[in-house]
Design a protein around this motif. Structure first.
Motif, PDB file in Angstrom:
ATOM      1  N   LEU A   4       0.392  -1.369   0.011  1.00 53.26           N
ATOM      2  CA  LEU A   4      -0.164   0.232   0.110  1.00 53.26           C
ATOM      3  C   LEU A   4       1.105   1.468   0.115  1.00 53.26           C
ATOM      4  CD1 LEU A   4      -2.793  -1.051   2.633  1.00 53.26           C
ATOM      5  CD2 LEU A   4      -2.568  -1.109   0.373  1.00 53.26           C
ATOM      6  N   PRO A   5       0.269   2.333  -0.532  1.00 52.72           N
ATOM      7  CA  PRO A   5       1.445   3.689  -0.688  1.00 52.72           C
ATOM      8  C   PRO A   5       0.810   3.835   0.983  1.00 52.72           C
ATOM      9  CG  PRO A   5      -0.937   4.094  -1.776  1.00 52.72           C
ATOM     10  CD  PRO A   5      -0.684   2.488  -1.457  1.00 52.72           C
ATOM     11  N   THR A   6       2.122   4.884   0.900  1.00 50.41           N
ATOM     12  CA  THR A   6       2.668   5.476   2.211  1.00 50.41           C
ATOM     13  C   THR A   6       1.220   6.866   2.261  1.00 50.41           C
ATOM     14  OG1 THR A   6       4.007   7.235   1.995  1.00 50.41           O
ATOM     15  CG2 THR A   6       4.836   4.713   2.815  1.00 50.41           C
ATOM     16  N   GLU A   7       0.823   7.329   3.120  1.00 45.59           N
ATOM     17  CA  GLU A   7      -0.362   8.737   2.753  1.00 45.59           C
ATOM     18  C   GLU A   7       1.008  10.299   2.260  1.00 45.59           C
ATOM     19  OE1 GLU A   7      -1.901  11.174   5.702  1.00 45.59           O
ATOM     20  OE2 GLU A   7      -0.484  10.275   7.262  1.00 45.59           O
ATOM     21  N   GLU A   8       2.023   9.701   2.348  1.00 39.32           N
ATOM     22  CA  GLU A   8       3.213  11.110   1.954  1.00 39.32           C
ATOM     23  C   GLU A   8       2.644  10.892  -0.141  1.00 39.32           C
ATOM     24  OE1 GLU A   8       3.664   9.056   4.587  1.00 39.32           O
ATOM     25  OE2 GLU A   8       3.960  10.681   6.416  1.00 39.32           O
ATOM     26  N   GLU A   9       3.181   9.464  -0.240  1.00 37.49           N
ATOM     27  CA  GLU A   9       2.949   9.125  -1.417  1.00 37.49           C
ATOM     28  C   GLU A   9       1.901   9.431  -2.188  1.00 37.49           C
ATOM     29  OE1 GLU A   9       6.272   5.588  -1.494  1.00 37.49           O
ATOM     30  OE2 GLU A   9       4.478   5.030  -0.872  1.00 37.49           O
ATOM     31  N   ARG A  10       1.103   9.062  -1.204  1.00 37.44           N
ATOM     32  CA  ARG A  10      -0.888   9.479  -1.817  1.00 37.44           C
ATOM     33  C   ARG A  10      -0.660  10.617  -2.376  1.00 37.44           C
ATOM     34  NH1 ARG A  10      -4.430  10.165  -3.744  1.00 37.44           N
ATOM     35  NH2 ARG A  10      -7.043   8.887  -4.283  1.00 37.44           N
ATOM     36  N   GLU A  11      -0.435  11.679  -0.726  1.00 33.13           N
ATOM     37  CA  GLU A  11      -0.850  13.293  -1.036  1.00 33.13           C
ATOM     38  C   GLU A  11      -0.004  13.976  -2.203  1.00 33.13           C
ATOM     39  OE1 GLU A  11      -1.360  15.256   2.582  1.00 33.13           O
ATOM     40  OE2 GLU A  11      -0.955  16.759   1.913  1.00 33.13           O
ATOM     41  N   LEU A  12       1.179  13.196  -2.504  1.00 33.21           N
ATOM     42  CA  LEU A  12       1.920  13.997  -3.373  1.00 33.21           C
ATOM     43  C   LEU A  12       1.455  13.602  -4.478  1.00 33.21           C
ATOM     44  CD1 LEU A  12       4.820  14.940  -4.354  1.00 33.21           C
ATOM     45  CD2 LEU A  12       5.284  12.175  -4.647  1.00 33.21           C
ATOM     46  N   ILE A  13       0.914  12.348  -5.534  1.00 37.52           N
ATOM     47  CA  ILE A  13       0.038  12.215  -6.177  1.00 37.52           C
ATOM     48  C   ILE A  13      -1.367  13.066  -6.112  1.00 37.52           C
ATOM     49  CG2 ILE A  13       1.620  10.226  -7.009  1.00 37.52           C
ATOM     50  CD1 ILE A  13      -1.416   8.334  -6.621  1.00 37.52           C
ATOM     51  N   ALA A  14      -1.850  13.421  -5.254  1.00 42.40           N
ATOM     52  CA  ALA A  14      -2.922  13.714  -5.411  1.00 42.40           C
ATOM     53  C   ALA A  14      -2.680  15.474  -5.960  1.00 42.40           C
ATOM     54  CB  ALA A  14      -3.836  13.416  -4.445  1.00 42.40           C
ATOM     55  N   HIS A  15      -1.511  15.901  -5.606  1.00 44.30           N
ATOM     56  CA  HIS A  15      -1.533  17.726  -6.177  1.00 44.30           C
ATOM     57  C   HIS A  15      -1.589  17.321  -7.556  1.00 44.30           C
ATOM     58  CE1 HIS A  15      -1.065  19.507  -2.026  1.00 44.30           C
ATOM     59  NE2 HIS A  15      -0.550  18.459  -1.103  1.00 44.30           N
ATOM     60  N   GLY A  16      -1.265  15.909  -8.413  1.00 44.36           N
ATOM     61  CA  GLY A  16      -1.095  16.843  -9.508  1.00 44.36           C
ATOM     62  C   GLY A  16      -2.696  16.815 -10.163  1.00 44.36           C
ATOM     63  N   ALA A  17      -3.909  16.625  -9.312  1.00 43.49           N
ATOM     64  CA  ALA A  17      -5.020  15.892  -9.938  1.00 43.49           C
ATOM     65  C   ALA A  17      -5.242  17.389 -10.326  1.00 43.49           C
ATOM     66  CB  ALA A  17      -5.948  14.717  -8.563  1.00 43.49           C
ATOM     67  N   SER A  18      -6.446  17.079 -11.147  1.00 41.68           N
ATOM     68  CA  SER A  18      -7.113  18.286 -11.392  1.00 41.68           C
ATOM     69  C   SER A  18      -8.179  18.786 -10.280  1.00 41.68           C
ATOM     70  CB  SER A  18      -7.831  18.523 -12.913  1.00 41.68           C
ATOM     71  OG  SER A  18      -8.177  17.210 -12.854  1.00 41.68           O
ATOM     72  N   PRO A  19      -8.242  19.240 -10.103  1.00 44.56           N
ATOM     73  CA  PRO A  19      -9.640  20.107  -8.856  1.00 44.56           C
ATOM     74  C   PRO A  19     -10.321  19.794  -9.477  1.00 44.56           C
ATOM     75  CG  PRO A  19      -8.235  21.928  -9.242  1.00 44.56           C
ATOM     76  CD  PRO A  19      -7.861  21.287 -10.293  1.00 44.56           C
ATOM     77  N   ARG A  20     -11.054  18.612  -9.944  1.00 44.86           N
ATOM     78  CA  ARG A  20     -12.983  18.341 -10.635  1.00 44.86           C
ATOM     79  C   ARG A  20     -13.744  18.504 -10.055  1.00 44.86           C
ATOM     80  NH1 ARG A  20     -12.910  13.168 -12.858  1.00 44.86           N
ATOM     81  NH2 ARG A  20     -11.841  12.412 -11.116  1.00 44.86           N
ATOM     82  N   THR A  21     -14.345  19.212 -10.016  1.00 44.87           N
ATOM     83  CA  THR A  21     -15.439  19.199  -8.458  1.00 44.87           C
ATOM     84  C   THR A  21     -16.861  18.102  -9.560  1.00 44.87           C
ATOM     85  OG1 THR A  21     -16.776  21.255  -9.384  1.00 44.87           O
ATOM     86  CG2 THR A  21     -15.331  21.519  -7.781  1.00 44.87           C
ATOM     87  N   VAL A  22     -17.328  17.165  -9.031  1.00 45.24           N
ATOM     88  CA  VAL A  22     -18.215  16.070  -9.102  1.00 45.24           C
ATOM     89  C   VAL A  22     -18.534  15.878  -8.190  1.00 45.24           C
ATOM     90  CG1 VAL A  22     -17.752  13.998 -10.521  1.00 45.24           C
ATOM     91  CG2 VAL A  22     -15.895  14.926  -9.325  1.00 45.24           C
ATOM     92  N   ALA A  23     -20.379  15.969  -9.103  1.00 46.05           N
ATOM     93  CA  ALA A  23     -21.539  15.113  -7.847  1.00 46.05           C
ATOM     94  C   ALA A  23     -21.708  13.890  -7.342  1.00 46.05           C
ATOM     95  CB  ALA A  23     -22.356  15.670  -8.469  1.00 46.05           C
ATOM     96  N   PRO A  24     -21.964  13.594  -6.353  1.00 43.70           N
ATOM     97  CA  PRO A  24     -22.702  12.209  -5.667  1.00 43.70           C
ATOM     98  C   PRO A  24     -22.815  11.566  -6.579  1.00 43.70           C
ATOM     99  CG  PRO A  24     -22.223  13.733  -4.449  1.00 43.70           C
ATOM    100  CD  PRO A  24     -22.341  14.826  -5.299  1.00 43.70           C
ATOM    101  N   ARG A  25     -22.843  10.558  -6.887  1.00 46.98           N
ATOM    102  CA  ARG A  25     -23.235  10.130  -7.935  1.00 46.98           C
ATOM    103  C   ARG A  25     -23.900   8.550  -7.681  1.00 46.98           C
ATOM    104  NH1 ARG A  25     -18.396  11.187  -8.801  1.00 46.98           N
ATOM    105  NH2 ARG A  25     -17.536   9.083  -8.625  1.00 46.98           N
ATOM    106  N   GLU A  26     -24.721   6.983  -8.090  1.00 48.01           N
ATOM    107  CA  GLU A  26     -25.073   5.959  -7.573  1.00 48.01           C
ATOM    108  C   GLU A  26     -24.781   5.222  -7.174  1.00 48.01           C
ATOM    109  OE1 GLU A  26     -28.687   5.331  -7.358  1.00 48.01           O
ATOM    110  OE2 GLU A  26     -28.348   7.570  -7.003  1.00 48.01           O
ATOM    111  N   GLY A  27     -23.314   5.127  -8.212  1.00 46.86           N
ATOM    112  CA  GLY A  27     -22.110   4.400  -8.231  1.00 46.86           C
ATOM    113  C   GLY A  27     -20.600   4.565  -8.623  1.00 46.86           C
TER     114      GLY A  27
END
Ligand code: AVJ
Ligand code: FE
Length: 402
Positions: A291-314
């Motif tokens: 499993l990734p460390t939370e440091e690794e997981r946050e590092l890659i997430a900082h590159g993610a586009s801050p899409r705003t997605v509405a909750p869905r059915e699944g």
């Protein structure tokens, strides 16, 4: 837009969704406990109102306006979940929600937010209430799934064909230094303070582990292969008699799972969900990964586009894209990191939000799920659960050393 107007609009939008969710609950289930881990779903609606009332009153140094309801809807050790089934009628809960909200908005109108008091500055108490309401919307969605499971299948959905899934791939991430956490005033205490972290190079899954990949783990007798499991993991597996993700229904024709509106077919490429940290660890072992460390997981997430997605059915099926994707709003992903304070952490506004859970027994989940409300999806957000917990929209993404 001015700050008060902004708070008002966000609170109002969140409340519209909360009330819609309340109307979707079959009335006979409002006071019923469908799982040991959970309060009856009706309690969450009062709890949302009580939390707003409590923090607004605290900020203003006013007493609670209704002590009895304030206690009934408090998440306190003195108010265990068994007590929370004695709920007032739905109309009374709705009245309480409306009344506390009116009081909260009147107080907001009257209050100068340009002050130093940390509960009031820039509307902290209202913002806290808002994010808290968003979080409980996801818990309510979890309960909607559990309620559907109690009701049982209304009709058999058309299954997806599970012949093969997307090919799992990993991306290389170069070593790097980044700012982990945040000093944003309205972030939760556990996300603060911002601090520099250096991460060694690693490999990371381009998408979360899919349901199809999990089915191969099952076929390969992953649950029965003791060497893949830690000692605690084996004890958990034996106690739970775990042989597959808890909410999977498998028959010879297909794979199904209960969503918030009923039984549905699982797509082979959707992220696997409702697995515990122990199961996630065993799966990673099976794949020769971790499993990734939370440091690794946050590092890659900082590159993610801050899409705003509405909750869905699944969940949507994951896609085999270039680069690392599905970083926010797909599925919560377990990390190998225990939930611990960052250096310089200060509990705020109360110990019970984060500090009492920072006991070394809980593990951090990152990313947010398809059911997470958009306003609380952010790369720094930390969620946490005990390693045996597998209710909720929890999956994993693999990592490896480079
Ligand atoms: C962060 C999801 C573990 O639901 O217990 C809600 C969030 N804290 N109200 C939980 C929370 C107070 C918390 N989790
Ligand atoms: Fe809460």
């Amino acid at each position: 837009m001015n700050r008060k107007q902004d708070i008002r609009e966000r609170l109002t939008n969140a409340r519209q969704r909360t009330l819609r969710m309340l109307d979707e609950i079959p009335p006979e289930f409002l006071t019923r406990r469908v799982h040991d881990f959970y309060s009856p779903v009706g309690w969450h609606f009062g709890h949302i109102a009580r939390t707003e009332e409590y923090w607004v009153c605290r900020a203003l140094r006013d007493p609670l306006r209704d002590e009895a309801l304030g206690f009934l809807f408090a998440d306190l050790p003195t108010n265990p979940k068994e007590n929370r089934a004695n709920l007032p009628l739905k109309e009374k809960i709705v009245d309480y929600m409306r009344d506390t909200r009116e009081h909260s908005l009147r107080a907001l109108e009257a209050q100068d937010l340009n002050v130093h008091d940390p509960l009031l500055a820039d509307g902290f108490a209202w913002e806290f209430a808002f994010q808290h309401e968003c979080q409980h919307q996801e818990t309510i969605t979890e309960l909607q799934c559990l309620i559907q499971r109690e009701i049982g299948p209304q009709e058999r959905p058309e299954p997806h064909i599970w012949v093969q899934g997307i090919k799992p791939q990993m991306s290389d991430v170069v070593a790097g230094t980044f700012v982990m956490g945040t000093d944003w005033q309205h972030a939760y205490d556990n996300e603060k303070p911002a601090h520099e972290v250096t991460v060694a190079p690693f490999k990371i899954g381009r998408s979360p582990v899919t349901a199809f990949e999990w089915s191969e783990f099952i076929k390969d007798r992953g649950y029965e292969t003791d060497s893949l499991w830690s000692e605690n993991g084996r004890a958990w597996r034996d106690e739970e008699k775990a042989t597959r993700p808890e909410y999977w229904h498998v028959d010879d024709g297909g794979h199904f799972i209960y969503g918030p509106t009923g039984l549905r077919a699982i797509h082979p490429d959707e992220p696997v969900a409702s697995v515990s940290w122990h199961e996630a660890q065993a799966f990673a072992q099976w794949r020769g990964a971790r499993l990734p460390t939370e440091e690794e997981r946050e590092l890659i997430a900082h590159g993610a586009s801050p899409r705003t997605v509405a909750p869905r059915e699944g969940p949507d099926p994951v896609s085999a894209t270039d680069g690392v994707g599905e970083l926010l709003a797909c599925i919560w992903e377990w990390t190998c990191s225990p939930f611990m304070p960052y250096h310089g952490f200060e509990a705020f506004p109360y110990d019970g939000y984060s500090l009492t859970h920072m006991d070394g027994r809980h593990y951090v989940c990152r990313g947010g799920s398809w059911a997470t409300s958009a306003p609380i999806l952010r790369p720094t957000f930390r969620n946490w659960y005990l390693p045996g917990y597998r209710q909720g929209f929890l999956g994993l993404r693999l990592a490896a050393d480079n």
